[in-house]
Design a protein around this motif. Structure first.
Motif, mmCIF file in Angstrom:
data_model
loop_
_atom_site.group_PDB
_atom_site.id
_atom_site.type_symbol
_atom_site.label_atom_id
_atom_site.label_comp_id
_atom_site.label_asym_id
_atom_site.label_seq_id
_atom_site.Cartn_x
_atom_site.Cartn_y
_atom_site.Cartn_z
ATOM 1 N N LEU A 88 0.597 -1.029 -0.127
ATOM 2 C CA LEU A 88 0.073 -0.256 -0.163
ATOM 3 C C LEU A 88 0.646 1.237 0.055
ATOM 4 O O LEU A 88 2.024 1.345 0.435
ATOM 5 C CB LEU A 88 -1.009 -0.184 1.249
ATOM 6 N N LYS A 126 0.421 4.783 1.585
ATOM 7 C CA LYS A 126 -0.545 5.485 2.277
ATOM 8 C C LYS A 126 -0.179 6.983 2.696
ATOM 9 O O LYS A 126 -0.709 7.786 3.427
ATOM 10 C CB LYS A 126 -0.579 4.842 3.635
ATOM 11 N N CYS A 138 2.780 -0.137 -6.432
ATOM 12 C CA CYS A 138 1.817 0.244 -5.208
ATOM 13 C C CYS A 138 0.615 0.406 -5.609
ATOM 14 O O CYS A 138 0.200 0.666 -6.317
ATOM 15 C CB CYS A 138 2.684 1.655 -4.706
ATOM 16 N N LEU A 178 -5.001 4.498 -2.574
ATOM 17 C CA LEU A 178 -6.235 4.521 -1.768
ATOM 18 C C LEU A 178 -6.770 5.497 -1.842
ATOM 19 O O LEU A 178 -6.091 6.600 -2.297
ATOM 20 C CB LEU A 178 -5.845 4.229 -0.124
ATOM 21 N N VAL A 214 -9.229 0.561 -1.503
ATOM 22 C CA VAL A 214 -8.188 0.301 -2.485
ATOM 23 C C VAL A 214 -8.799 0.757 -3.863
ATOM 24 O O VAL A 214 -10.153 0.409 -4.163
ATOM 25 C CB VAL A 214 -7.902 -1.103 -2.473
ATOM 26 N N PRO A 258 -8.245 -3.076 2.283
ATOM 27 C CA PRO A 258 -7.210 -3.688 1.965
ATOM 28 C C PRO A 258 -7.078 -4.985 2.721
ATOM 29 O O PRO A 258 -6.441 -5.990 2.350
ATOM 30 C CB PRO A 258 -6.045 -2.577 3.133
#
Length: 284
Positions: free
Chosen positions: A132, A134, A169, A172, A178, A231
């Protein structure tokens, strides 16, 4: 050679006041060409027209499907790619002038092309590890569906992947759902269910994504669902793969400690190549 507003040149003249450069006031289409045939051309064309309308760009009267196809073919020929697999990119940007408020809604366009190594899509059994991203979020909503040049989350996510020895990657949205990879749409498989985030969550309205949804919806053994993905769901899925018009389908092999299979992805690559071969035969 590039095509600037219908003129072939090896020295395109761009202003430092270019609105795409200064304000991200631009959008683009990338497509695959095999044996002189533009794949999914109708879908690419209508997405381009729709995106220009949403961005309040003035669409030239000359921008018919036939005109743009001819400009693509001229560009391919100038680069000796008319009989080779190629990647074509159409970049559209508002003409110079103004600050945030443009002086005009008229546009310029550039067409570029480069050679690809294979005419049809391949599934590569390679390591592809993701995680992820973030640090920044993509906002859900219509503007995130467009293929604009305002892609900072994708750029920063790609840099993050490079710094952490990752191959890609997952981005989000602000709701922590996602939505996509840095350069591709996202699909996951759990049993016979294939899921992909809905456009309302902010993912790109990918042409290949749309074509794949159509193909899966016709398969008796699979069910397709467009719904929000957390996720947590990724770690519970059997397969995870990314899609775009250039690479086709690329399976993810690992997400954190989770390792994935790729059987469904391989089957879908074969399906979409079969569709392309049928299209090619009809054209010939």
């Amino acid at each position: 050679m590039v095509n600037l507003n219908g003129n072939l040149t090896d020295k395109p003249d761009f202003s430092v006041y270019n609105r795409g450069l200064n304000y991200g006031d631009a959008l683009f289409e990338s497509m695959r060409v095999i044996h002189g045939q533009e794949m999914f051309w109708e879908s690419h064309y209508f997405r381009l027209m729709s995106s220009m309308r949403i961005l309040r760009m003035e669409i030239p009267q000359s921008f018919s499907p036939e005109y743009l196809l001819n400009q693509i073919k001229l560009t391919l020929k100038a680069n000796e790619l008319e009989h080779k697999p190629a990647r074509v990119k159409i970049l559209v940007f508002r003409k110079d002038g103004g600050l945030y408020k443009p002086d005009t809604r008229e546009i310029d366009f550039v067409i570029t092309c480069s050679e690809l190594d294979s005419p049809f899509y391949k599934h590569h059994d390679i390591k592809c590890e993701v995680d992820l991203f973030k640090d920044h979020f993509v906002l859900s909503g219509m503007l995130s569906n467009l293929k604009t040049t305002s892609k900072l989350p994708s750029i920063l996510g790609s840099i993050y992947a490079d710094e952490n020895d990752l191959d890609n990657c997952i981005l989000l949205n602000e709701k922590k759902s996602v939505i996509e990879f840095t350069n591709a749409n996202l699909f996951l498989v759990k049993g016979n269910l294939v899921k992909t985030p809905p456009l309302s969550d902010g993912c790109l309205k990918g042409v290949f994504r749309s074509e794949l949804i159509k193909i899966i919806s016709k398969m008796d053994e699979l069910t397709i669902e467009e719904s929000s993905i957390s996720p947590f769901e990724i770690q519970k899925s059997d397969e995870l793969f990314m899609t775009n018009s250039i690479q086709g389908i690329q399976s993810v092999s690992r997400y954190r400690k989770k390792e994935f299979k790729n059987g469904i992805a391989k089957k879908l690559v074969n399906k979409i190549n079969a569709e392309l071969r049928l299209t090619e035969k009809k054209v010939i």
